[in-house]
Design a protein around this motif. Sequence first.
Motif, PDB file in Angstrom:
ATOM      1  N   GLU A  44      -5.012  -7.447   8.289  1.00  0.00           N
ATOM      2  CA  GLU A  44      -4.299  -6.621   7.316  1.00  0.00           C
ATOM      3  C   GLU A  44      -3.009  -6.057   7.915  1.00  0.00           C
ATOM      4  O   GLU A  44      -2.015  -5.894   7.210  1.00  0.00           O
ATOM      5  CB  GLU A  44      -5.180  -5.478   6.815  1.00  0.00           C
ATOM      6  N   GLN A  79      -1.396  -7.519  10.274  1.00  0.00           N
ATOM      7  CA  GLN A  79      -0.618  -8.661  10.785  1.00  0.00           C
ATOM      8  C   GLN A  79      -0.233  -8.439  12.249  1.00  0.00           C
ATOM      9  O   GLN A  79       0.930  -8.589  12.641  1.00  0.00           O
ATOM     10  CB  GLN A  79       0.617  -8.913   9.919  1.00  0.00           C
ATOM     11  N   LYS A 127       7.819   0.681   8.527  1.00  0.00           N
ATOM     12  CA  LYS A 127       7.240   0.169   7.292  1.00  0.00           C
ATOM     13  C   LYS A 127       5.858   0.790   7.127  1.00  0.00           C
ATOM     14  O   LYS A 127       4.957   0.519   7.919  1.00  0.00           O
ATOM     15  CB  LYS A 127       7.119  -1.355   7.425  1.00  0.00           C
ATOM     16  N   ARG A 164      -6.898  -0.790   1.128  1.00  0.00           N
ATOM     17  CA  ARG A 164      -5.488  -0.789   1.476  1.00  0.00           C
ATOM     18  C   ARG A 164      -4.674  -0.766   0.194  1.00  0.00           C
ATOM     19  O   ARG A 164      -5.066  -1.390  -0.801  1.00  0.00           O
ATOM     20  CB  ARG A 164      -5.157  -2.070   2.251  1.00  0.00           C
ATOM     21  N   TYR A 182      -2.177  -2.382  -1.537  1.00  0.00           N
ATOM     22  CA  TYR A 182      -1.431  -3.649  -1.487  1.00  0.00           C
ATOM     23  C   TYR A 182      -0.138  -3.500  -2.281  1.00  0.00           C
ATOM     24  O   TYR A 182      -0.160  -2.983  -3.385  1.00  0.00           O
ATOM     25  CB  TYR A 182      -2.282  -4.791  -2.057  1.00  0.00           C
ATOM     26  N   GLU A 183       0.953  -3.952  -1.690  1.00  0.00           N
ATOM     27  CA  GLU A 183       2.232  -3.855  -2.387  1.00  0.00           C
ATOM     28  C   GLU A 183       2.495  -5.104  -3.226  1.00  0.00           C
ATOM     29  O   GLU A 183       1.957  -6.170  -2.955  1.00  0.00           O
ATOM     30  CB  GLU A 183       3.363  -3.672  -1.369  1.00  0.00           C
ATOM     31  N   TYR A 184       3.327  -4.944  -4.225  1.00  0.00           N
ATOM     32  CA  TYR A 184       3.653  -6.044  -5.123  1.00  0.00           C
ATOM     33  C   TYR A 184       5.156  -6.276  -5.119  1.00  0.00           C
ATOM     34  O   TYR A 184       5.924  -5.310  -4.996  1.00  0.00           O
ATOM     35  CB  TYR A 184       3.142  -5.733  -6.539  1.00  0.00           C
ATOM     36  N   GLN A 236      -7.055  -1.155  -2.857  1.00  0.00           N
ATOM     37  CA  GLN A 236      -8.176  -2.047  -3.139  1.00  0.00           C
ATOM     38  C   GLN A 236      -8.838  -2.521  -1.846  1.00  0.00           C
ATOM     39  O   GLN A 236      -8.341  -2.290  -0.760  1.00  0.00           O
ATOM     40  CB  GLN A 236      -7.671  -3.230  -3.961  1.00  0.00           C
ATOM     41  N   THR A 237      -9.944  -3.249  -2.048  1.00  0.00           N
ATOM     42  CA  THR A 237     -10.814  -3.599  -0.927  1.00  0.00           C
ATOM     43  C   THR A 237     -10.120  -4.431   0.141  1.00  0.00           C
ATOM     44  O   THR A 237      -9.401  -5.375  -0.154  1.00  0.00           O
ATOM     45  CB  THR A 237     -12.028  -4.394  -1.453  1.00  0.00           C
ATOM     46  N   PHE A 238     -10.391  -4.087   1.367  1.00  0.00           N
ATOM     47  CA  PHE A 238      -9.904  -4.693   2.598  1.00  0.00           C
ATOM     48  C   PHE A 238     -10.411  -6.125   2.815  1.00  0.00           C
ATOM     49  O   PHE A 238     -11.447  -6.501   2.253  1.00  0.00           O
ATOM     50  CB  PHE A 238     -10.504  -3.820   3.698  1.00  0.00           C
ATOM     51  N   ALA A 239      -9.717  -6.849   3.683  1.00  0.00           N
ATOM     52  CA  ALA A 239     -10.026  -8.263   3.957  1.00  0.00           C
ATOM     53  C   ALA A 239     -11.518  -8.547   4.135  1.00  0.00           C
ATOM     54  O   ALA A 239     -12.061  -9.428   3.481  1.00  0.00           O
ATOM     55  CB  ALA A 239      -9.263  -8.733   5.193  1.00  0.00           C
ATOM     56  N   ASP A 283      -5.108  -1.544 -12.981  1.00  0.00           N
ATOM     57  CA  ASP A 283      -4.979  -2.708 -12.097  1.00  0.00           C
ATOM     58  C   ASP A 283      -6.098  -2.763 -11.065  1.00  0.00           C
ATOM     59  O   ASP A 283      -6.090  -3.636 -10.188  1.00  0.00           O
ATOM     60  CB  ASP A 283      -3.612  -2.724 -11.405  1.00  0.00           C
ATOM     61  N   GLY A 284      -7.074  -1.859 -11.148  1.00  0.00           N
ATOM     62  CA  GLY A 284      -8.212  -1.899 -10.231  1.00  0.00           C
ATOM     63  C   GLY A 284      -7.971  -1.141  -8.945  1.00  0.00           C
ATOM     64  O   GLY A 284      -8.823  -1.156  -8.056  1.00  0.00           O
TER      65      GLY A 284
END
Lengths: 582, 582
Positions: A237, A239, A340, A358, A360-362, A382-385, A458-459
Amino acid sequence: MSFESHPAFMNFQPTPASIPPRNVVLRQVTPKDKPVYLHNLNPLAFLLRAAQIYPNKMAIAHPDTKHPVFYPFSVWCQRVQNLAYALIQAGVRPGDRVAVIAPNSPMIADAHFGFLAARCVFTPINIRLKPSEVEYIIEHSGSKLILCDREYLHLIAGISVPVIICDDTGKPDDPYEQFLAKGREFSGERSWQGLEAEPDENAASTLCYTSGTTGRPKGVVSTLRGAYLAAIGNAFESQINRDSTYLWILPMFHAAGWTYPWATVFAFATQITLRTVDYSLIWNHFLHSGVTHYCGAPTVQIGIFNHPKAKKLDRVITAIIAGSAPTAHLIGELEKIGIKPCHVYGLTFVKTYGPFTRCYEYPEWKTLSLEDRSKLMARQGQTFATAEVARVVYQPDPDLPLDKVVLVDVPKDGKTIGEIVTKGNIVMKEYLNDPEATKKAFRGGYFNTGDLAVMHPDGSIAIMDRSKDIIISGGENASSLAIEQELASHPHVLEVSVVARSHPKWGERPMAFVILHPQHAEKWAGRHAEFERDLKEHAKQRLPGFACPEWVEVVPDLPKTSTGKILKTELRKRVNNMKAKL
Amino acid sequence: MSFESHPAFMNFQPTPASIPPRNVVLRQVTPKDKPVYLHNLNPLAFLLRAAQIYPNKMAIAHPDTKHPVFYPFSVWCQRVQNLAYALIQAGVRPGDRVAVIAPNSPMIADAHFGFLAARCVFTPINIRLKPSEVEYIIEHSGSKLILCDREYLHLIAGISVPVIICDDTGKPDDPYEQFLAKGREFSGERSWQGLEAEPDENAASTLCYTSGTTGRPKGVVSTLRGAYLAAIGNAFESQINRDSTYLWILPMFHAAGWTYPWATVFAFATQITLRTVDYSLIWNHFLHSGVTHYCGAPTVQIGIFNHPKAKKLDRVITAIIAGSAPTAHLIGELEKIGIKPCHVYGLTFVKTYGPFTRCYEYPEWKTLSLEDRSKLMARQGQTFATAEVARVVYQPDPDLPLDKVVLVDVPKDGKTIGEIVTKGNIVMKEYLNDPEATKKAFRGGYFNTGDLAVMHPDGSIAIMDRSKDIIISGGENASSLAIEQELASHPHVLEVSVVARSHPKWGERPMAFVILHPQHAEKWAGRHAEFERDLKEHAKQRLPGFACPEWVEVVPDLPKTSTGKILKTELRKRVNNMKAKL
């Protein structure tokens, strides 16, 4: 950008016991009855692999002490092996708990792996606790041994459990180094082949104690499998990879560093350990040590961008932010200097190992204003990897017995408040010796976090408050968090915290404690009452009446945990005293 | 760079049955008896998560057919759900095998997830096989149903198992789409909540058949846990993330696409499916579709950089290369156009799910010459992120019974040849209905790969040969691979393959089959004997006498498997016929 050219590194020699033999076999003896197609998930494997593949790569740099130390993976792996043998020689047996009291330093990093190699349970203790609290934890955990940094010896003055002192020097006369050297000797050079691997991947890896705000601290047990999967999830997550350098600002004793002690090694990254949160040192490393990642609560972030050394970075650093949601102001300031933000959410004390959701960005967020984007980025997401699921639920019948509890999802309307629940590999195994508390936490077949949230269409999850932080004002539920976010948007506010204060007419009303921004503090000097009126006016334009703070108090600082989380319990105590005076 | 603006996408409508209902709950009913802190590892979770977090992101683009189709994650996830219900309605029960015969296309991508949702075993069949071979596999696997692309119906002409035909159109009148629509109807909109999750993470996920070069094809069974962990390992090792676009050149039927059908979804990447290896289309996508990753054997790479459309890319594409080691020439040509080779090694037919070792690069390699660097990059390297161990071993006593076999590591000298063995989560579970073959493959507690290799002092593995490819020349072991690598360094050689040919004096001697580089073929036209002398001279300067090819033959092409691996079995047959003529 590399420690290999650091003058302290050039002058540093690891102890003789830290030097691995030629042709060391980096492989443990695994259980005989395991099928060929299965191996146990255990984060220890990450270090053996790193030492195998990148033996000469810098694993841990600890440069800001009187005696800086630097360990490449091969040397570090040998030290971890020595630690395992030393623990076994000291009488530690599989499943035993061993406590560690230390700031970020190589010793506590060693413990994250060496304890797993000795099959004992890593039990980190917060260095900000009082001796009586430490004593309770040592006793409750039944720790067989304590590894203690010399600076924190006073915390265990009255305790009779054997202690290994660490001077954090890496020198042969350091008692911790002597302990490791004895371990090496005891190993008889049987190396990793002499250490039997833990045969159960669901065995305990870590035991962390809650802060006990609502009673005695509870011991949270997590597993090897959970740690392995959570660490991989975090590496992916954020990276992190072999070109990354991770700076330790978050204390490792805090929930085992959100699994980053393992995640960084999985990714072959370099770790830099800092004993204290020293913003000047942090900026030195940002500017000169090639830092790419760090973790921290929003308070830490504020300290970072407000420091005199702060300037625009020539490359992106990823800040993994948890503890509370980042505000628009915070996100804006970080982005200005090239940091970031990555907003994640999890529970402390390894209840969820660290992050399990996390934000998550769009791509479409890029066109939004900072203010609008920040509101979205403040969501817990939303849910992590490698996590299973995160739901926001309510109990239609709260009177059902624990084993009959039914959980129902709240509508995805961004309005209805429920409790965040989760389950699966990234959830703690149990509370140590407390089946009742475990059963209560696991009611309905989920881990109940105690965090109140809404679910957006969006959950994605957005926390409204801890269940105990909700303010019931005139029969309405006011989210202290939502109020804080609006107050923080006032340009003269540096930090703010809101708690409930009892009110003769409305039951409760919000009270805000505010730290003024240093750039504007002078302007309001001697005119705090005026600023308070100004802030209340600011609130009225943004919040419904029941959520507007009835009281505002400008304060020089806020009570905080060791990880920078604001201690609302302390603010509530203050408020209770005020009430008495009303 | 985005398919969202592709004209075919603008005109495309998924079938009504593909459109998910509003507020679909992307969560399965999990086993009741599972502890709260555990969830089963199952790659199906990746798709549910992707559809939850990035519903509108492009998941699969299939643009190069008469009827291009494009599915975002939400739509794809609904189609996968429909497939699961359709299979159940068709009588498929947990553990049943279902065969798939298709080139790269959305249908076979669906099967990678839909079969797991229906708890049946994904059984892909190579489209290059003969009908008799397909018949054997269908019978041996006991497949209950076949999903077959219309182009390959001739392969199952005589088979009585029920077949669902796919026209690969995505249109409502396509029989496959009708099958999915019936599944949707059968679901009664119970959605994911009506599909019970597989309660055993070690249940079979995939069944792939070996090519049967040494007897009847064997069915290789892999597990859900293995697929989950191998996929995450591949996503991490190739650094795929949500900004990645993966181009399907490698056939998915080949070892379940080395787990990339799951790895890409874990990472939220976009996949582009190509029915055939068409280099012109590949270059279109390289240049116009934002491709970042693809997998392929060296032969495929040669086709890529030799294509007339080939030109320097304006961003880096990562080529994951396996099947055989990349040569210096190949690495140099790829790097020239901006393709970054990542050399991995694994066994076909899901014996190791795909890659389980990787040639890790080191910063110090940057200063080496291409030739020297390529020799290092040709190594198979070291253990993968989520793999357990890779060893190179010999059996001191080869006559011991299978259950008593002892494996001993060869010295790390880069010279002593042994067999690569591995074990753990990234190893197949068993050969279907063949306990004897399983026992033999698992002798000594490891999976014995049959690949002969050395271990270098740094712990990296370099394959010398398949055990059956070693040439015993005058009592010396000559590695056909090492000979090929030296011959390939001749600038006029495009591809080369070396096999043993019997020799009256030396027992065996190497024979080389060579394809000339198109740029130089004309020069040698009609003078092949002269070129052969030239190449032998080239070899003499680089190889010991026993390893120099005794015979060289220029050929227009080489026999290859569907994945571009050279079929040495075919070359050996040719050589055996030559021997007869000697």
